[in-house]
Design an enzyme around this catalytic site. Structure first.
Site, short mmCIF file in Angstrom:
data_model
loop_
_atom_site.label_atom_id
_atom_site.label_comp_id
_atom_site.label_asym_id
_atom_site.label_seq_id
_atom_site.Cartn_x
_atom_site.Cartn_y
_atom_site.Cartn_z
N LYS A 165 0.87 -1.18 0.00
CA LYS A 165 0.00 0.00 0.00
C LYS A 165 0.90 1.23 0.00
O LYS A 165 1.50 1.57 1.00
CB LYS A 165 -0.91 0.01 1.23
CG LYS A 165 -1.89 1.18 1.23
CD LYS A 165 -2.75 1.15 2.48
CE LYS A 165 -3.82 2.25 2.41
NZ LYS A 165 -3.23 3.60 2.35
N ASP A 193 2.10 5.06 -0.07
CA ASP A 193 1.64 6.29 0.56
C ASP A 193 1.73 7.41 -0.46
O ASP A 193 2.64 8.23 -0.44
CB ASP A 193 2.52 6.59 1.79
CG ASP A 193 1.87 7.58 2.73
OD1 ASP A 193 0.75 8.03 2.43
OD2 ASP A 193 2.47 7.90 3.77
N GLU A 227 3.57 1.56 4.28
CA GLU A 227 2.33 1.87 4.99
C GLU A 227 1.48 0.66 5.34
O GLU A 227 0.80 0.64 6.34
CB GLU A 227 1.51 2.86 4.16
CG GLU A 227 0.32 3.42 4.91
CD GLU A 227 -0.48 4.37 4.04
OE1 GLU A 227 -1.09 3.91 3.07
OE2 GLU A 227 -0.48 5.56 4.33
#
Length: 222
Positions: free
Chosen positions: A37, A39, A172
């Site tokens: 994921k 950022d 993240e």
């Protein structure tokens, strides 16, 4: 042609993105793959006879803001729609979200587009295909590299091990996706998001272990 990636006046149209559901911990059962994921800012990159355009997750044309990325696109295709994120890499290589807004205005040369899905390619609507088939088509188009257009790898296996590795890298969290799922605009339960982890207790396959619990975060896949 399907409404996904349909041509209007010779140009491909923006497709509203698929949005993952926030979960406390990622799925442990089979049939899922996992991606980092990032950022960054969710972005759709469109290539057609009119050139290269980049759109925000709400469909706003941000090509002027992301002009170094647009100029760097040299992919072996006539038309494509890629789903991904614009990021700025920090000192450790992990995306640096606080630096992103500054970079857009002051150092746009630092911007990078990380592609994690492909919805259209040279007249073909790829959205109905299973995720792993789309990822294969995307890999063949982009290929792993360190340029301004990068490919987002996916992983399978022990999610706890993946989370620990990602956490050590300063990233993240993860997006878990059904390997056989098609691309559908809007909120989705075949894409799950777990991020901003805090250790807690839970059980995996009958053994006591550690888990990570998610909370909401900034843009990204969201």
């Amino acid at each position: 042609m399907s409404k996904r990636g349909k041509v209007s006046g010779g140009r491909l149209e923006f497709i509203p993105p698929q949005i993952p559901t926030l979960v406390e911990q990622p799925p442990e059962d089979e049939g899922w793959v996992h991606e980092v994921k990032f950022d960054g800012y969710r972005t759709q990159l469109i290539i057609d006879q009119g050139g290269v355009r980049l759109f925000s997750k709400n469909g706003h044309d941000w090509t002027a803001k992301y002009w170094p990325i647009a100029l760097a696109v040299e992919l072996p295709c006539r038309a494509a729609i890629l789903d991904g994120e614009v990021i700025v890499a920090g000192e450790r290589g992990a995306p640096d979200c606080p630096a992103l807004e500054t970079a857009i205005w002051n150092e746009p040369s630092r911007l990078v587009f990380v592609a994690f899905d492909i919805l259209h390619l040279d007249g073909r609507n790829l959205a109905p295909l299973p995720l792993l088939q789309r990822k294969q088509a995307l890999w063949q188009l982009v290929e792993p590299g360190a340029g301004k257009i990068r490919y987002s790898e996916h992983f399978d296996g022990d999610t706890l091990a993946i989370l620990r590795t990602i956490d050590k890298m300063g990233l993240e969290g993860i997006i878990s996706k059904r390997a056989d799922s098609r691309y559908r605009s809007g909120p989705s339960t075949t894409w799950l998001k777990a991020s901003y982890f805090e250790e807690g207790d839970f059980r995996i396959a009958g053994r006591h272990s550690r888990a990570w619990h998610g909370s909401n975060g900034p843009d990204g896949h969201a």
